[in-house]
Design a protein around this motif. Structure first.
Motif, PDB file in Angstrom:
ATOM      1  N   THR A 270      55.785 -25.214  61.660  1.00 55.61           N
ATOM      2  CA  THR A 270      56.563 -25.689  62.795  1.00 55.61           C
ATOM      3  C   THR A 270      55.704 -25.848  64.049  1.00 55.61           C
ATOM      4  N   ARG A 271      56.181 -26.683  64.927  1.00 65.31           N
ATOM      5  CA  ARG A 271      55.474 -27.001  66.164  1.00 65.31           C
ATOM      6  C   ARG A 271      56.444 -26.801  67.332  1.00 65.31           C
ATOM      7  N   PRO A 272      56.628 -25.556  67.768  1.00 64.28           N
ATOM      8  CA  PRO A 272      57.645 -25.257  68.781  1.00 64.28           C
ATOM      9  C   PRO A 272      57.287 -25.792  70.164  1.00 64.28           C
ATOM     10  N   TYR A 273      58.306 -26.176  70.900  1.00 65.39           N
ATOM     11  CA  TYR A 273      58.152 -26.577  72.297  1.00 65.39           C
ATOM     12  C   TYR A 273      58.156 -25.339  73.193  1.00 65.39           C
ATOM     13  N   PHE A 274      57.253 -25.343  74.154  1.00 64.50           N
ATOM     14  CA  PHE A 274      57.282 -24.355  75.230  1.00 64.50           C
ATOM     15  C   PHE A 274      57.318 -25.134  76.548  1.00 64.50           C
ATOM     16  N   GLU A 275      57.948 -24.539  77.538  1.00 65.96           N
ATOM     17  CA  GLU A 275      58.059 -25.211  78.831  1.00 65.96           C
ATOM     18  C   GLU A 275      57.789 -24.213  79.942  1.00 65.96           C
ATOM     19  N   PHE A 276      56.868 -24.587  80.839  1.00 64.60           N
ATOM     20  CA  PHE A 276      56.504 -23.724  81.962  1.00 64.60           C
ATOM     21  C   PHE A 276      56.448 -24.568  83.217  1.00 64.60           C
ATOM     22  N   ASN A 277      57.277 -24.209  84.193  1.00 62.53           N
ATOM     23  CA  ASN A 277      57.331 -24.951  85.458  1.00 62.53           C
ATOM     24  C   ASN A 277      57.482 -26.453  85.226  1.00 62.53           C
ATOM     25  N   GLY A 278      58.295 -26.804  84.247  1.00 68.36           N
ATOM     26  CA  GLY A 278      58.565 -28.201  83.980  1.00 68.36           C
ATOM     27  C   GLY A 278      57.562 -28.900  83.093  1.00 68.36           C
ATOM     28  N   VAL A 279      56.524 -28.208  82.648  1.00 74.44           N
ATOM     29  CA  VAL A 279      55.520 -28.808  81.781  1.00 74.44           C
ATOM     30  C   VAL A 279      55.800 -28.377  80.346  1.00 74.44           C
ATOM     31  N   ARG A 280      55.880 -29.340  79.452  1.00 75.70           N
ATOM     32  CA  ARG A 280      56.260 -29.067  78.069  1.00 75.70           C
ATOM     33  C   ARG A 280      55.095 -29.369  77.132  1.00 75.70           C
ATOM     34  N   TYR A 281      54.902 -28.496  76.130  1.00 68.74           N
ATOM     35  CA  TYR A 281      53.797 -28.643  75.193  1.00 68.74           C
ATOM     36  C   TYR A 281      54.110 -27.851  73.923  1.00 68.74           C
ATOM     37  N   ILE A 282      53.373 -28.120  72.856  1.00 68.69           N
ATOM     38  CA  ILE A 282      53.475 -27.314  71.645  1.00 68.69           C
ATOM     39  C   ILE A 282      52.733 -26.015  71.897  1.00 68.69           C
ATOM     40  N   GLY A 283      53.379 -24.904  71.593  1.00 68.80           N
ATOM     41  CA  GLY A 283      52.758 -23.622  71.890  1.00 68.80           C
ATOM     42  C   GLY A 283      53.069 -22.560  70.869  1.00 68.80           C
ATOM     43  N   SER A 284      52.755 -21.317  71.261  1.00 67.14           N
ATOM     44  CA  SER A 284      52.872 -20.187  70.354  1.00 67.14           C
ATOM     45  C   SER A 284      52.992 -18.919  71.173  1.00 67.14           C
ATOM     46  N   HIS A 285      53.687 -17.941  70.618  1.00 66.47           N
ATOM     47  CA  HIS A 285      53.712 -16.612  71.231  1.00 66.47           C
ATOM     48  C   HIS A 285      52.408 -15.912  70.856  1.00 66.47           C
ATOM     49  N   ALA A 286      51.331 -16.331  71.456  1.00 67.31           N
ATOM     50  CA  ALA A 286      50.005 -15.844  71.079  1.00 67.31           C
ATOM     51  C   ALA A 286      49.031 -16.127  72.216  1.00 67.31           C
ATOM     52  N   PRO A 287      47.857 -15.488  72.186  1.00 69.47           N
ATOM     53  CA  PRO A 287      46.868 -15.698  73.248  1.00 69.47           C
ATOM     54  C   PRO A 287      46.297 -17.108  73.263  1.00 69.47           C
ATOM     55  N   LEU A 288      45.516 -17.384  74.303  1.00 73.26           N
ATOM     56  CA  LEU A 288      44.995 -18.720  74.563  1.00 73.26           C
ATOM     57  C   LEU A 288      44.092 -19.232  73.448  1.00 73.26           C
ATOM     58  N   PHE A 289      43.440 -18.341  72.707  1.00 77.26           N
ATOM     59  CA  PHE A 289      42.475 -18.820  71.720  1.00 77.26           C
ATOM     60  C   PHE A 289      43.109 -19.673  70.629  1.00 77.26           C
ATOM     61  N   VAL A 290      44.421 -19.581  70.439  1.00 76.87           N
ATOM     62  CA  VAL A 290      45.046 -20.389  69.389  1.00 76.87           C
ATOM     63  C   VAL A 290      44.929 -21.879  69.700  1.00 76.87           C
ATOM     64  N   HIS A 291      44.737 -22.219  70.966  1.00 74.15           N
ATOM     65  CA  HIS A 291      44.572 -23.624  71.356  1.00 74.15           C
ATOM     66  C   HIS A 291      43.112 -24.070  71.291  1.00 74.15           C
TER      67      HIS A 291
END
Length: 484
Positions: A270-291
């Motif tokens: 799956t490729r979940p959506y995350f949204e922060f201050n109006g910015v939306r991207y595929i993300g993860s409940h994980a540290p930055l290194f996953v990107h």
């Protein structure tokens, strides 16, 4: 599994699970900027005033167009050489295996090697040969020694290796798992050497190590891969089923000519959506290194599958991380425009799986240099500014034989005494990619890498995709993780 020996499967088990599964359409970078300017696309909702202006500024700029100044390039050259020194010093010359961690000041007596650090080390040897940092014959001998030993002596299960090994004999230690992701990182290093060195033995050994992997074994009757296996407990229940550093594992499996995975496995996670201050991207409940990790070898620039432009997505996620750190400055005043970055690392309390957004772990104002180091390809100007500022401000405490210490906290005067192999590695590889694209260029010479991306459905971003905004709104009932 450093410090407290926490494995990825453990922190993923601790982290919140995400379950979502529809396509996210990211167009090219130009459409991203256009979407921001028009108030739609990756910017959703109605922002006004300074918030909208800040978000627009956050997403402006094409990282592939940035050119480092002579001073920045000289700094990165010094940083890369220091990082390489870890992979040259902290290795058993008879096995080629690289330590999981070491004192930042130089060699110590620890004898636990990491198969992932060894993969970073093999890639580091290619960079060093290209840059002329060591005598070419010695580098080639080190590569050959490593591949010979791993191919013939290191225990493996269906081609997969244990996460942690005895540096002297290659035997499993710490009851570590046979690891899919750590094997994948190692294989990326192996294939980089196969592409770079015009050497029949290196290429033959690399091919045997790669092609003997039975990728379908870790599927274990499912569409997604298990994170690993242990002789004591069998297959690990946690699976690579949601966006993370997993892309390299699936692409290597898809690219194999021996036991290739089906494309349905690529489509299954799956490729979940995350949204922060109006910015939306595929993300993860994980540290930055996953990107970062998959992007160290696979070149996603200017390419996309039916779900996303993952290079642009990582750029957005990194910019969001920076903005999140700046907002944390209200509580931790050391975070600033030129001082940010939190990812899995050492902490004053031991190894910490921390970062965000959303916040995970006990954030305490610590700075993790490899967060910015691993972001150099996505935010070159901002990331190099952070790294140079860290060195200029805290050099006596943070800069050692192998470059930066793993983490530090200027608010409490805590500085890690160690460096960690994979953190040094991601800094070195992404610095080189940001400067020259060398690792991308060499790794993508491999037919397996190209086949993996082709079988996953990657294609060049078309002119139509480059001007079309991402598809919004998100379908009804589809979860979005909104962070404030």
């Amino acid at each position: 599994m450093r410090g407290r020996r926490l494995s990825r499967r453990d922190w993923l088990r601790m982290a919140s699970r995400v379950a979502a599964g529809v396509s996210l359409e990211f167009a090219g970078l130009s459409s991203l900027q256009a979407a921001v300017g028009q108030g739609f696309g990756v910017v959703v909702g109605q922002e006004t005033g300074s918030s909208a202006e800040r978000t627009t500024a956050l997403l402006n700029g094409d990282p592939t167009r940035y050119r480092f100044t002579p001073q920045e390039d000289a700094f990165l050259e010094e940083l890369e050489q220091a990082c390489f020194q870890f992979f040259w010093d902290e290795v058993n010359p008879s096995t080629g295996l690289v330590k999981d961690r070491s004192q930042a000041a130089g060699p110590d007596s620890r004898n636990v090697a990491s198969i992932a650090a060894t993969g970073f080390g093999l890639t580091a040897l290619c960079i060093a040969d290209h840059r002329g940092w060591q005598e070419p014959r010695a580098i080639r001998e080190r590569v050959t020694t490593t591949l010979r030993f791993v191919e013939s002596r290191v225990p493996q299960a269906h081609g997969f290796f244990c996460h942690f090994l005895n540096i002297q004999n290659g035997e499993r230690v710490l009851q570590s798992e046979v690891s899919s992701i750590d094997t994948a990182i190692f294989i990326c290093g192996v294939l980089t050497c196969a592409a770079y060195f015009d050497d029949i033995e290196i290429r033959s050994l690399a091919n045997r190590i790669y092609q003997r992997i039975d990728w379908n074994w870790l599927l274990h009757g499912d569409k997604t891969l298990s994170m690993g296996w242990t002789p004591e407990h069998g297959f690990i229940r946690s699976r690579w089923d949601s966006y993370s550093e997993l892309m390299m594992v699936y692409l290597l499996g898809l690219g194999s000519s021996a036991t290739a995975m089906s494309k349905q496995s690529w489509d299954a996670w799956t490729r979940p959506y995350f949204e922060f201050n109006g910015v939306r991207y595929i993300g993860s409940h994980a540290p930055l290194f996953v990107h970062q990790y998959s992007h160290a070898w696979f070149d996603f620039r200017g390419k996309r599958d039916k779900y996303a432009d993952y290079f642009t997505n990582s750029m957005v996620a990194t910019k969001v991380h920076k903005l999140w750190c700046l907002e944390l400055s209200r509580e931790f005043p050391d975070y600033a425009e030129d001082m940010w970055g939190i990812t899995a690392s050492d902490s004053a309390r031991g190894y910490a799986v921390w970062g965000g957004p959303p916040a995970m772990g006990r954030i305490d104002g610590s700075i993790v240099p490899c967060a910015a180091g691993g972001s150099l390809a996505f935010l070159p100007e901002e990331a190099v500014r952070v790294l140079r500022n860290i060195r200029e401000k805290y050099e006596q405490r943070v800069w050692r034989r192998y470059g930066f210490v793993d983490a530090f906290n200027p608010l409490t005067n805590w500085y890690s005494p160690d460096v960690i192999g994979i953190d040094v590695g991601i800094t070195l590889l992404m610095a080189e990619n940001a400067r020259s694209g060398f690792v991308w260029e060499q790794f993508m010479k491999n037919e397996a890498a190209r086949n993996g991306m082709a079988r996953a459905g990657f294609h060049a971003v078309t002119p139509a995709e480059a001007v079309a905004p991402p598809k919004l709104p998100v379908p009804n009932g589809y979860p979005i993780f909104v962070m404030h």
